[in-house]
Enzyme design. Structure first.
Site, mmCIF file in Angstrom:
data_model
loop_
_atom_site.group_PDB
_atom_site.id
_atom_site.type_symbol
_atom_site.label_atom_id
_atom_site.label_comp_id
_atom_site.label_asym_id
_atom_site.label_seq_id
_atom_site.Cartn_x
_atom_site.Cartn_y
_atom_site.Cartn_z
ATOM 1 N N ALA A 9 0.817 -1.234 0.000
ATOM 2 C CA ALA A 9 0.000 0.000 0.000
ATOM 3 C C ALA A 9 0.842 1.272 0.000
ATOM 4 O O ALA A 9 0.307 2.367 0.160
ATOM 5 C CB ALA A 9 -0.944 -0.009 1.195
ATOM 6 N N SER A 10 2.152 1.136 -0.191
ATOM 7 C CA SER A 10 2.988 2.346 -0.163
ATOM 8 C C SER A 10 2.822 3.200 -1.409
ATOM 9 O O SER A 10 3.063 4.398 -1.393
ATOM 10 C CB SER A 10 4.468 1.946 -0.018
ATOM 11 O OG SER A 10 4.823 0.979 -0.988
ATOM 12 N N ASP A 57 7.929 -8.195 3.929
ATOM 13 C CA ASP A 57 8.096 -8.720 2.572
ATOM 14 C C ASP A 57 7.038 -9.805 2.388
ATOM 15 O O ASP A 57 7.067 -10.832 3.065
ATOM 16 C CB ASP A 57 9.510 -9.298 2.428
ATOM 17 C CG ASP A 57 9.762 -9.873 1.039
ATOM 18 O OD1 ASP A 57 8.785 -10.097 0.292
ATOM 19 O OD2 ASP A 57 10.940 -10.096 0.720
ATOM 20 N N TYR A 149 4.405 -13.353 -15.290
ATOM 21 C CA TYR A 149 3.447 -12.434 -14.662
ATOM 22 C C TYR A 149 2.018 -12.933 -14.904
ATOM 23 O O TYR A 149 1.223 -13.057 -13.962
ATOM 24 C CB TYR A 149 3.626 -11.021 -15.241
ATOM 25 C CG TYR A 149 2.662 -9.993 -14.670
ATOM 26 C CD1 TYR A 149 2.860 -9.440 -13.404
ATOM 27 C CD2 TYR A 149 1.541 -9.574 -15.391
ATOM 28 C CE1 TYR A 149 1.983 -8.500 -12.884
ATOM 29 C CE2 TYR A 149 0.661 -8.633 -14.884
ATOM 30 C CZ TYR A 149 0.878 -8.091 -13.626
ATOM 31 O OH TYR A 149 -0.004 -7.161 -13.107
ATOM 32 N N ALA A 151 0.976 -15.896 -15.636
ATOM 33 C CA ALA A 151 0.727 -17.162 -14.925
ATOM 34 C C ALA A 151 0.452 -16.906 -13.440
ATOM 35 O O ALA A 151 -0.443 -17.519 -12.845
ATOM 36 C CB ALA A 151 1.918 -18.098 -15.097
ATOM 37 N N LYS A 153 -0.839 -14.259 -12.152
ATOM 38 C CA LYS A 153 -2.139 -13.595 -12.011
ATOM 39 C C LYS A 153 -3.282 -14.568 -12.308
ATOM 40 O O LYS A 153 -4.362 -14.455 -11.742
ATOM 41 C CB LYS A 153 -2.194 -12.372 -12.929
ATOM 42 C CG LYS A 153 -1.227 -11.264 -12.512
ATOM 43 C CD LYS A 153 -1.551 -10.752 -11.118
ATOM 44 C CE LYS A 153 -0.681 -9.609 -10.655
ATOM 45 N NZ LYS A 153 -1.030 -9.129 -9.305
ATOM 46 N N ILE A 182 -3.367 0.514 -15.698
ATOM 47 C CA ILE A 182 -3.582 1.533 -14.674
ATOM 48 C C ILE A 182 -2.297 2.352 -14.563
ATOM 49 O O ILE A 182 -1.199 1.778 -14.463
ATOM 50 C CB ILE A 182 -3.899 0.881 -13.300
ATOM 51 C CG1 ILE A 182 -5.022 -0.171 -13.418
ATOM 52 C CG2 ILE A 182 -4.226 1.940 -12.252
ATOM 53 C CD1 ILE A 182 -6.369 0.332 -13.831
#
Ligand code: NAP
Length: 240
Positions: A9-10, A57, A149, A151, A153, A182
């Site tokens: 959330a940073s 992490d 990526y 795979a 998701k 986005i």
């Protein structure tokens, strides 16, 4: 007051989720890993609204469990888990190393898996809760030069659907969001030319904003008849 944990959330989408959920009355745990300054700046923006920052992490199971337990201790329970932390990488399939693959899966998929396991006892205790996994439209349709990526998701989508079936009778919803393009730091290595081409192929004629995704998170968090579903805020880039 409800409590939400937002991983990663940073910056970007996670940051927008933290702001919107806080505005809507949630206590928020803001997880960050590397971007401490950005996390502190978000904390300043939230001011006196109830929140906590937590460095962890997401690929490290022990850190994930400690984080979730800290949020529950501080706020008295967990109502919403937004599995958002993620990385992207563009590479030819033949160039993806074992380390690349492990890292991608550990952050994008395994992190969400263990965060959900850690949050579950608190949700079962209340017979209520919501888990929202941030996947990607590439997890649905596949992205060229983003095989690992895509795979990771797609794995999140299978995870969402199976867990929704298992947890439905316990009053817990599990949904996924598969955003289109986005505008966040994740797009930093896309050239202007590529960006223009992507916009030309988007019926809405624009990229999405982190707020577009955050509004979908709030919708799913508050609409308990949705479970096992995949919502794709993508401006019409992918219609299926
Ligand atoms: P971003 O701006 O690059 O932010 C990524 C966030 O994930 C950062 O807060 C980062 O925290 C966190 N993160 C990365 N590795 C982490 C780790 N090991 N442990 C904990 N946190 C970690 O990206 P974004 O665009 O907001 O992406 C958020 C999610 O949306 C990702 O899952 C991404 O795959 C998904 N998504 C994005 C798009 C897009 O077009 N932007 C489209 C579809 C889906 P630190 O900086 O503190 O390490």
């Amino acid at each position: 007051m409800k409590t939400a944990i937002i991983t990663g959330a940073s910056r970007g989408i996670g940051r927008a989720c933290a702001l919107l959920l806080s505005k809507n009355g949630y206590n928020v745990l803001i997880n960050y890993n590397r971007s401490e300054d950005e996390a502190k700046s978000l904390s300043n923006e939230l001011g006196s609204a109830p929140h906590m920052l937590y460095k962890a992490d997401i690929s490290q199971k022990k850190e994930v469990f400690e984080m979730i337990n800290s949020a529950a201790d501080r706020f008295g329970g967990i109502d919403l888990l937004v599995n958002n932390a993620g990385i992207a990488e563009q590479k030819l399939f033949s160039d993806i190393t074992e380390d690349d693959l492990q890292n991608m899966m550990n952050i994008n998929f395994t992190g969400a898996f263990f965060a959900s396991q850690a949050a579950l006892p608190y949700m079962l205790h209340e017979k209520s809760g919501a888990i929202i996994n941030i996947s990607s439209m590439w997890g649905i349709v596949g992205g060229s030069c983003e095989v690992h990526y895509s795979a990771s998701k797609a794995a999140l989508l299978g995870f969402t659907k199976a867990l929704a079936k298992e947890l439905g009778p316990s009053g817990i919803t599990v949904n996924a969001i598969a955003p289109g393009i986005i505008e966040t730091d994740m797009m930093f290595d896309i050239s202007e030319e590529e960006k223009n081409e992507l916009i030309d192929n988007t019926p809405a004629c624009r990229f999405g904003t982190p707020e577009d995704v955050a509004k979908t998170v709030l919708f799913l968090a508050e609409n308990k008849f949705y479970t096992g579903q995949v919502l794709s805020p993508n401006g019409g880039f992918v219609i299926y």
